[in-house]
Scaffold this motif. Sequence first.
Motif, short mmCIF file in Angstrom:
data_model
loop_
_atom_site.label_atom_id
_atom_site.label_comp_id
_atom_site.label_asym_id
_atom_site.label_seq_id
_atom_site.Cartn_x
_atom_site.Cartn_y
_atom_site.Cartn_z
N CYS A 247 -4.88 1.40 -1.79
CA CYS A 247 -5.11 0.02 -2.23
C CYS A 247 -6.06 -0.68 -1.26
CB CYS A 247 -3.78 -0.73 -2.28
SG CYS A 247 -3.09 -0.95 -0.63
N ALA A 249 -5.47 -2.69 1.03
CA ALA A 249 -4.97 -2.84 2.40
C ALA A 249 -5.36 -1.62 3.24
CB ALA A 249 -3.45 -3.00 2.40
N HIS A 254 -0.63 4.83 -2.26
CA HIS A 254 0.58 4.44 -2.99
C HIS A 254 0.89 5.53 -4.02
CE1 HIS A 254 1.28 0.26 -1.77
NE2 HIS A 254 -0.03 0.10 -1.73
N CYS A 304 3.82 -2.94 1.81
CA CYS A 304 2.36 -3.01 1.94
C CYS A 304 1.90 -4.44 1.69
CB CYS A 304 1.71 -2.07 0.93
SG CYS A 304 -0.09 -2.01 1.09
N CYS A 306 -0.57 -5.47 0.22
CA CYS A 306 -1.22 -5.68 -1.09
C CYS A 306 -0.22 -6.16 -2.13
CB CYS A 306 -1.90 -4.41 -1.57
SG CYS A 306 -0.76 -3.19 -2.27
ZN ZN Z 1 -0.99 -1.49 -0.83
#
Ligand code: ZN
Length: 429
Positions: A247, A249, A254, A304, A306
Amino acid sequence: MMRTDPTMRLLGAVTCETRERLREVLSLAMREFDFYAKRFRASGVSPEDIRHDDPVELLRGLPLLEAEELDELAAESLSSGRRIIDMETSSGTTGVRKRRFISHEDDASETEFLAELFKVCGVDSASRVACLDTDPLTLMASFTKALHLIGVEEAYMYCVGSDFREMLMNLPRLDPTVIITVPSIIERSFEALRSQYAGRPGTRLEKIIFVGEPLSAHMRRLLESTLGVEIFGYYGASETSALGIECGAHDGIHLFTDHNLAEVVNDRPDSDEGELVVTTLRQGAYPLLRYALKDRVAVISGACSCGLSHPRVEVLGRADDGISILGAKITYNAIHSAVYKDADRMGAMQIVLAREAGESLTVVLPQSMRDQEANVRKALMYAQPDLDFLISSKHLDLSFSYVEDDSFGDERKTRKVVDLRGRFDPAKV
Ligand SMILES: [Zn+2]
């Protein structure tokens, strides 16, 4: 009551919806595949148990599914009466090509899933996406379908020939904002990309999404700093299709456990590292229950930034002697058995991978094998169509070298695969 292995860790929370989906998968596997019916019986699981018990507990009582067993499953998949519309293949970890049969329904679900993953990387209706590969008939075809589903401005497959530096000179004319490709193509064409993109106003390239192989940290930094692009890693396997994505971040991959349940066989009970085991939830024509993928991962703890709740891992590489050349997966064992196919006994062998003007693979053998070279080369090409393709299309140079019969010494101490490709020097590209 079944007991589960404490070193096996299930990643992510299992929602009610996922639990019921798993129940359907177990029930379908038992009903339509003798292969699984036998496994369930051996583990003491009845159709009644599948209807009423916790499906996660039932799943975790099953033995791991190993790559060597996939052929039996594939044969049943083909004769299952489901309408198979496609087949994805790769060279297998045991030298047997892995086949994944895809029904119409599975294909539609995979396209939607890929679209969901690409959206995580910020691909949207304004994106112009170039999928660069050496072989147009693989994964990239499913990618472009997913990109069209997102409604991107443009998505195309750009098949690069052996002289892909030359071909990449034409890429900016297509004005991609996103490139999806394998790391080795970018590594080998870095200089061409730099001359086309670095510090050039008017180019809109924003992101590169990598598939097939891990990207070295060095190359990632180089691309970020010279091209100013954001890098994402896609993670999948030919037996399972997509598994996850990096993602914004940029802290791990993931794993979308609502599509494939993920377990990790930890090295030790307190370790974060181990081998990934996958159970497919949306692969009706070819369900995999607890498939040992042989990829090593490190589990990343915590939430996370995100906002996605899917668990994260860092993919560390293959757990066996797998080799990835321009995205094609080949193993030491597969090459070894092809080389010694006609010999009385299996002898010593070492593989040396290098990247100078291009990719090269050198098979190091004992002197006594020298007069067999023509036959060995033929056997290798026959057994490994991916190698054959890479060599005949001049993407890879295959050579043989010979050493004294006894110089391999204690086989356990000899490195089977020596990979010199990581020593990437941009000045030499
Ligand atoms: Zn993430």
